[in-house]
Design a protein around this motif. Structure first.
Motif, mmCIF file in Angstrom:
data_model
loop_
_atom_site.group_PDB
_atom_site.id
_atom_site.type_symbol
_atom_site.label_atom_id
_atom_site.label_comp_id
_atom_site.label_asym_id
_atom_site.label_seq_id
_atom_site.Cartn_x
_atom_site.Cartn_y
_atom_site.Cartn_z
ATOM 1 N N ASP A 122 0.357 1.488 -59.260
ATOM 2 C CA ASP A 122 1.397 2.273 -60.032
ATOM 3 C C ASP A 122 2.599 2.153 -59.215
ATOM 4 O O ASP A 122 3.743 1.980 -59.805
ATOM 5 N N ASN A 123 2.823 2.024 -57.990
ATOM 6 C CA ASN A 123 4.115 1.784 -57.420
ATOM 7 C C ASN A 123 4.486 0.285 -56.933
ATOM 8 O O ASN A 123 5.593 0.159 -56.517
ATOM 9 N N LEU A 124 3.667 -0.597 -57.724
ATOM 10 C CA LEU A 124 4.269 -2.034 -57.250
ATOM 11 C C LEU A 124 4.246 -2.962 -58.753
ATOM 12 O O LEU A 124 3.560 -2.639 -59.556
ATOM 13 N N ALA A 125 5.031 -3.982 -58.321
ATOM 14 C CA ALA A 125 5.093 -5.045 -59.389
ATOM 15 C C ALA A 125 4.922 -6.361 -58.741
ATOM 16 O O ALA A 125 5.536 -6.419 -57.660
ATOM 17 N N PHE A 126 4.202 -7.324 -59.441
ATOM 18 C CA PHE A 126 4.209 -8.584 -58.685
ATOM 19 C C PHE A 126 4.783 -9.640 -59.701
ATOM 20 O O PHE A 126 4.464 -9.667 -60.895
ATOM 21 N N VAL A 127 5.810 -10.365 -58.905
ATOM 22 C CA VAL A 127 6.583 -11.301 -59.806
ATOM 23 C C VAL A 127 6.524 -12.595 -59.337
ATOM 24 O O VAL A 127 6.739 -12.748 -57.978
ATOM 25 N N GLU A 128 6.075 -13.785 -60.062
ATOM 26 C CA GLU A 128 6.031 -14.895 -59.556
ATOM 27 C C GLU A 128 7.435 -15.751 -59.830
ATOM 28 O O GLU A 128 7.671 -15.673 -61.163
ATOM 29 N N ALA A 129 8.412 -15.989 -58.794
ATOM 30 C CA ALA A 129 9.607 -16.553 -58.879
ATOM 31 C C ALA A 129 9.969 -17.220 -57.765
ATOM 32 O O ALA A 129 9.503 -16.866 -56.752
ATOM 33 N N ASN A 130 11.436 -17.782 -57.833
ATOM 34 C CA ASN A 130 11.879 -18.471 -56.687
ATOM 35 C C ASN A 130 13.006 -17.533 -56.201
ATOM 36 O O ASN A 130 13.670 -16.933 -56.708
ATOM 37 N N ALA A 131 12.737 -17.509 -54.779
ATOM 38 C CA ALA A 131 13.897 -16.748 -53.905
ATOM 39 C C ALA A 131 15.182 -17.283 -53.996
ATOM 40 O O ALA A 131 16.452 -16.251 -54.107
ATOM 41 N N GLU A 132 15.385 -18.632 -54.611
ATOM 42 C CA GLU A 132 16.690 -18.878 -54.856
ATOM 43 C C GLU A 132 17.065 -18.898 -56.178
ATOM 44 O O GLU A 132 18.440 -18.995 -56.184
ATOM 45 N N PHE A 148 8.538 -13.396 -42.437
ATOM 46 C CA PHE A 148 7.924 -14.634 -42.430
ATOM 47 C C PHE A 148 7.939 -15.719 -43.553
ATOM 48 O O PHE A 148 6.999 -16.280 -43.728
ATOM 49 N N GLY A 149 8.887 -15.484 -44.338
ATOM 50 C CA GLY A 149 8.923 -16.130 -45.368
ATOM 51 C C GLY A 149 10.338 -17.098 -45.745
ATOM 52 O O GLY A 149 10.265 -18.047 -46.470
ATOM 53 N N ILE A 150 11.339 -16.439 -45.196
ATOM 54 C CA ILE A 150 12.543 -17.096 -45.146
ATOM 55 C C ILE A 150 12.857 -18.597 -44.829
ATOM 56 O O ILE A 150 13.320 -19.444 -45.461
ATOM 57 N N ARG A 151 11.970 -18.932 -43.700
ATOM 58 C CA ARG A 151 12.082 -20.412 -43.241
ATOM 59 C C ARG A 151 11.434 -21.472 -44.066
ATOM 60 O O ARG A 151 11.521 -22.626 -43.990
ATOM 61 N N ASN A 152 10.615 -20.785 -45.076
ATOM 62 C CA ASN A 152 9.931 -21.797 -46.129
ATOM 63 C C ASN A 152 10.690 -21.780 -47.306
ATOM 64 O O ASN A 152 10.361 -22.897 -48.127
ATOM 65 N N VAL A 153 11.958 -21.244 -47.224
ATOM 66 C CA VAL A 153 12.740 -21.398 -48.501
ATOM 67 C C VAL A 153 13.791 -22.693 -48.245
ATOM 68 O O VAL A 153 14.422 -22.516 -47.177
ATOM 69 N N PRO A 154 13.639 -23.648 -48.895
ATOM 70 C CA PRO A 154 14.355 -24.809 -48.737
ATOM 71 C C PRO A 154 15.895 -24.500 -48.716
ATOM 72 O O PRO A 154 16.599 -25.040 -47.618
ATOM 73 N N ARG A 155 16.513 -23.648 -49.527
ATOM 74 C CA ARG A 155 17.895 -23.354 -49.464
ATOM 75 C C ARG A 155 18.082 -22.076 -48.950
ATOM 76 O O ARG A 155 18.299 -21.415 -49.838
ATOM 77 N N ILE A 156 18.189 -21.891 -47.651
ATOM 78 C CA ILE A 156 18.365 -20.528 -47.323
ATOM 79 C C ILE A 156 19.646 -19.734 -47.808
ATOM 80 O O ILE A 156 19.640 -18.754 -47.909
ATOM 81 N N ASP A 157 20.701 -20.690 -47.454
ATOM 82 C CA ASP A 157 22.250 -19.984 -47.855
ATOM 83 C C ASP A 157 21.844 -19.498 -49.352
ATOM 84 O O ASP A 157 22.451 -18.286 -49.688
ATOM 85 N N VAL A 158 21.264 -20.117 -50.255
ATOM 86 C CA VAL A 158 21.036 -19.783 -51.591
ATOM 87 C C VAL A 158 20.255 -18.450 -52.015
ATOM 88 O O VAL A 158 20.682 -17.473 -52.388
#
Length: 258
Positions: A122-132, A148-158
């Motif tokens: 009830d307190n959560l939503a799960f969304v499949e999407a891109n951090a960019e 432990f996820g930001i280093r796996n994002v290709p365009r960190i600045d975006v």
């Protein structure tokens, strides 16, 4: 082990561990890694951090200190298995709402199953999407966390610019990531553990060593503490600080949208 870290000016978008790959290819390669390790993700973190990731995640939630209000909304990015989101909800006395966003459906599936067992759905939503490219309106959240996820994002600045956009004024960014070891003896010991032991444990746990080789290498390519802090500043955040843990093996970065 001699590979140099990327700077605040970027470079992670074409870095798949120590390999250079064409622009646009990294995301698919990273997705495959996490499809392979989704069911063993927590064990993987135990191996890679020697169990310390649990204390570091608790420190992130303590730093966040989520309000005990139903209106408090957190976006946890690359948090498919729910590890951070569950901690935040519990720290808010099960009053806050967390949206768990991940690009990897396998990871989200594990998180949704765990949420059901913990009676936190009830307190959560799960969304499949891109951090960019976050599918949320500007100013939607009180906090944005990523562990432990930001280093796996290709365009960190975006991704950091998107984090800034979806936060409300007064909102906070917290990024927990493996970083640069600052203690001379510890760095040698950690390198030996990372490059020799972790892939072997990975093969024993999952039957494959390659995902672990990538993850170890990606840590060594990620910007060090000060360079990553500069990237956060460039995205618009104020009062940017960081705290190193366990001699710099990990660091927690903080920034505010003021």
């Amino acid at each position: 082990m001699s590979e140099s870290r990327t700077s605040a000016d970027g470079g992670m978008e074409t870095s798949y561990g120590f390999r250079q790959v064409p622009r646009g290819e990294k995301q698919g390669l990273v997705n495959e890694v996490f499809h392979k390790v989704a069911r063993r993700y927590d064990i993987m973190n135990d191996v890679m951090s020697m169990g310390m990731h649990r204390a570091w995640k608790d420190a992130l939630v303590a730093a966040l200190n989520p309000r005990k209000e139903p209106s408090y909304k957190v976006l946890d990015v690359a948090g498919g298995t729910g590890d951070i989101a569950f901690r935040i909800i519990e720290a808010s006395n099960r009053m806050a709402h967390a949206t768990v966003l991940d690009i990897n459906g396998s990871m989200l599936g594990v998180g949704a199953e765990r949420a059901e067992k913990k009676k936190l759905s009830d307190n959560l939503a799960f969304v499949e999407a891109n951090a960019e490219d976050l599918p949320f309106e500007t100013g939607s959240f009180d906090a944005y966390t990523i562990a432990f996820g930001i280093r796996n994002v290709p365009r960190i600045d975006v991704a950091l610019s998107e984090a800034y956009r979806v936060l409300r004024r007064g909102g906070r960014l917290l990024v927990l990531e493996f970083s640069e070891v600052e203690m001379p003896l510890l760095d040698k010991l950690y390198d030996a553990w990372s490059f020799n032991a972790i892939p072997k444990f990975g093969r024993a746990i999952t039957g494959e060593a390659e995902p672990y080789e990538y993850l170890v290498e990606s840590i060594r390519k990620f910007p060090n503490q000060e360079n990553f802090a500069e990237m956060i500043r460039r995205a618009g955040f104020s009062r940017v600080t960081y705290t190193s843990y366990t001699g710099g093996i990990a660091a927690l970065h903080s920034g505010w949208k003021l």
